[in-house]
Design a protein around this motif. Structure first.
Motif, short mmCIF file in Angstrom:
data_model
loop_
_atom_site.label_atom_id
_atom_site.label_comp_id
_atom_site.label_asym_id
_atom_site.label_seq_id
_atom_site.Cartn_x
_atom_site.Cartn_y
_atom_site.Cartn_z
N SER A 1 0.62 -1.27 -0.07
CA SER A 1 0.03 0.01 -0.14
C SER A 1 0.92 1.25 -0.12
O SER A 1 2.02 1.24 0.54
CB SER A 1 -0.91 0.02 1.20
N LYS A 2 0.25 2.54 -0.38
CA LYS A 2 1.10 3.59 -0.47
C LYS A 2 0.51 4.49 0.47
O LYS A 2 -0.55 4.67 0.54
CB LYS A 2 0.91 4.18 -1.88
N PHE A 3 1.34 4.85 1.68
CA PHE A 3 0.92 5.74 2.57
C PHE A 3 1.19 6.96 2.21
O PHE A 3 2.21 7.44 2.00
CB PHE A 3 1.74 5.48 3.75
N ASP B 1 -1.03 15.72 1.05
CA ASP B 1 -0.84 15.18 -0.20
C ASP B 1 -2.24 15.04 -1.24
O ASP B 1 -2.13 15.35 -2.35
CB ASP B 1 -0.05 14.18 -0.29
N ALA B 2 -3.14 14.38 -0.32
CA ALA B 2 -4.51 14.01 -1.02
C ALA B 2 -5.22 15.34 -1.26
O ALA B 2 -5.84 15.40 -2.41
CB ALA B 2 -5.28 13.21 -0.24
N VAL C 1 -7.20 19.65 -5.31
CA VAL C 1 -7.22 20.84 -5.77
C VAL C 1 -6.70 21.15 -7.23
O VAL C 1 -7.15 21.53 -7.89
CB VAL C 1 -6.58 21.70 -4.66
N GLU C 2 -5.52 20.56 -7.36
CA GLU C 2 -4.89 20.32 -8.66
C GLU C 2 -6.03 19.87 -9.66
O GLU C 2 -5.96 20.44 -10.81
CB GLU C 2 -3.68 19.52 -8.77
#
Length: 102
Positions: A29-31, A36-37, A42-43
């Motif tokens: 899994s990527k933590f 960041d999320a 927003v981007e």
């Protein structure tokens, strides 16, 4: 082995299992952090968005803080906050105890 020793050993084993299971289940899994999320969303919603504020320390120091320094400041903030919180809890418990005696 006494009953208390068996209970303590069992509780330690439960703690170890509860600590290891999430790592086994989430291998690969990527933590990522909430920042960041949120930045990715927003981007996605507004591709040309420019932040209107910058972190104070980054403005003073002229660049982004290293990850270790950010972690240290976060831990320090958590330690100070929990120290204040538990001091207040202790004060309330002690006050209640000493009011009964007096």
């Amino acid at each position: 082995m006494s009953k208390n020793t068996k209970i303590i050993v069992a509780l330690i084993l439960v703690c170890v299992v509860m600590t290891v299971i999430p790592f086994v289940i989430s291998s690969g899994s990527k933590f990522g952090g909430a920042d960041d999320a949120a930045g990715a969303i927003v981007e996605e919603l507004s591709p040309g968005y420019e932040p209107w504020a910058a972190p104070i320390l980054e403005t003073i120091l002229g660049g982004e803080l290293p990850g270790e320094t950010e972690s240290l400041l976060f831990c320090l903030q958590a330690a100070i906050g929990s120290g204040i919180l538990f001091y207040c809890f202790g004060f309330l418990v002690a006050r209640k105890k000493y009011l009964k005696e007096g």
